[in-house]
Scaffold this motif. Sequence first.
Motif, PDB file in Angstrom:
ATOM      1  N   ILE A 161       0.721  -1.100   0.077  1.00 23.33           N
ATOM      2  CA  ILE A 161       0.157  -0.038  -0.051  1.00 23.33           C
ATOM      3  C   ILE A 161       1.008   1.119   0.255  1.00 23.33           C
ATOM      4  O   ILE A 161       1.830   1.294   0.991  1.00 23.33           O
ATOM      5  N   VAL A 162       0.754   2.140  -0.982  1.00 25.18           N
ATOM      6  CA  VAL A 162       1.331   3.412  -1.092  1.00 25.18           C
ATOM      7  C   VAL A 162       0.289   4.584  -0.970  1.00 25.18           C
ATOM      8  O   VAL A 162      -0.395   4.476  -1.653  1.00 25.18           O
ATOM      9  N   ALA A 163       0.588   5.343   0.029  1.00 24.51           N
ATOM     10  CA  ALA A 163      -0.617   6.365   0.328  1.00 24.51           C
ATOM     11  C   ALA A 163       0.166   7.739   0.184  1.00 24.51           C
ATOM     12  O   ALA A 163       1.135   8.023   0.385  1.00 24.51           O
ATOM     13  N   ARG A 164      -0.684   8.563  -0.862  1.00 28.68           N
ATOM     14  CA  ARG A 164      -0.323   9.979  -1.111  1.00 28.68           C
ATOM     15  C   ARG A 164      -1.503  10.799  -0.853  1.00 28.68           C
ATOM     16  O   ARG A 164      -2.355  10.684  -1.336  1.00 28.68           O
ATOM     17  N   ASP A 165      -1.200  11.676   0.299  1.00 23.97           N
ATOM     18  CA  ASP A 165      -2.007  12.662   0.648  1.00 23.97           C
ATOM     19  C   ASP A 165      -1.779  13.846   0.035  1.00 23.97           C
ATOM     20  O   ASP A 165      -0.682  14.530   0.499  1.00 23.97           O
ATOM     21  N   LEU A 217       4.562  10.425 -11.415  1.00 26.56           N
ATOM     22  CA  LEU A 217       4.253   9.458 -12.642  1.00 26.56           C
ATOM     23  C   LEU A 217       4.739   7.900 -12.381  1.00 26.56           C
ATOM     24  O   LEU A 217       4.102   6.907 -12.455  1.00 26.56           O
ATOM     25  N   ASP A 218       6.049   7.834 -11.789  1.00 31.49           N
ATOM     26  CA  ASP A 218       6.536   6.724 -11.716  1.00 31.49           C
ATOM     27  C   ASP A 218       5.751   5.826 -10.435  1.00 31.49           C
ATOM     28  O   ASP A 218       5.464   4.518 -10.702  1.00 31.49           O
ATOM     29  N   GLU A 219       5.155   6.485  -9.521  1.00 28.98           N
ATOM     30  CA  GLU A 219       4.168   6.028  -8.375  1.00 28.98           C
ATOM     31  C   GLU A 219       3.223   5.473  -8.996  1.00 28.98           C
ATOM     32  O   GLU A 219       2.608   4.332  -8.598  1.00 28.98           O
ATOM     33  N   PHE A 220       2.361   6.019  -9.973  1.00 31.02           N
ATOM     34  CA  PHE A 220       1.325   6.085 -10.754  1.00 31.02           C
ATOM     35  C   PHE A 220       1.475   4.411 -11.615  1.00 31.02           C
ATOM     36  O   PHE A 220       0.865   3.453 -11.722  1.00 31.02           O
ATOM     37  N   ILE A 233       0.336  12.543 -14.125  1.00 24.94           N
ATOM     38  CA  ILE A 233       0.099  11.391 -14.491  1.00 24.94           C
ATOM     39  C   ILE A 233      -0.088  11.139 -16.134  1.00 24.94           C
ATOM     40  O   ILE A 233      -0.165  10.335 -16.694  1.00 24.94           O
ATOM     41  N   ALA A 234      -0.923  12.271 -16.514  1.00 20.94           N
ATOM     42  CA  ALA A 234      -1.504  12.373 -17.927  1.00 20.94           C
ATOM     43  C   ALA A 234      -0.114  12.986 -18.812  1.00 20.94           C
ATOM     44  O   ALA A 234       0.026  14.228 -19.043  1.00 20.94           O
ATOM     45  N   VAL A 235       0.881  12.104 -19.152  1.00 20.84           N
ATOM     46  CA  VAL A 235       1.971  12.465 -19.925  1.00 20.84           C
ATOM     47  C   VAL A 235       2.050  11.662 -20.976  1.00 20.84           C
ATOM     48  O   VAL A 235       2.028  10.411 -21.259  1.00 20.84           O
TER      49      VAL A 235
END
Length: 180
Positions: free
Chosen positions: A37-41, A61-64, A92-94
């Motif tokens: 689980i990776v959480a980004r607040d 982007l890498d995380e996505f 993330i839209a790259v």
Amino acid sequence: MTILQIDSSITGDNSVSRVLTRSIVEQLRAASPGANIVARDLVDEPLDHLTLAAFADTAVLDEFLDADTIVVGAPMYNFAVPSQLKAWIDRIAVAGKTFHYTDEGPVGLAGDKRVIVAVSRGGYYDADNSFEHVEAYLKPMFNFLGIEPEFVHADGIAVGPVQREAGIASGLAEVERLAA
């Protein structure tokens, strides 16, 4: 399996979208106990609005791209997504990474991911409501990336305490159905 949890609500412990994202992640974790689980607040760690310099940093982007499932908390603010969430989407839209253009039009490159969006709205809106710009924005945005997002909703949360509880219960019931 990697699950990326994105939260964008400014209301902290009072956030309905965060209640839903936690519940979704718990359901996913129960189905895949070894999941990472990776959480980004996006409130506690806000992203700058997109600039050329910020665009060069590919960490978001890498995380996505590394995630198999993405759970997005999307509260409605002023009929649309929070600016914090829009800043994340801009990362993330790259072109060339999550979509590319062809002579026939754009093609999404991220279709191997599952995206579940937890929408919370103060009033009552459906997809045909001219004021609804959360799902109306996120569905085509993720489609553009090649992903068919799934949505759970909690509506009426600002109408009154009874409606808030009913909206949360309805949203949690949608989470249960999604997991089944």
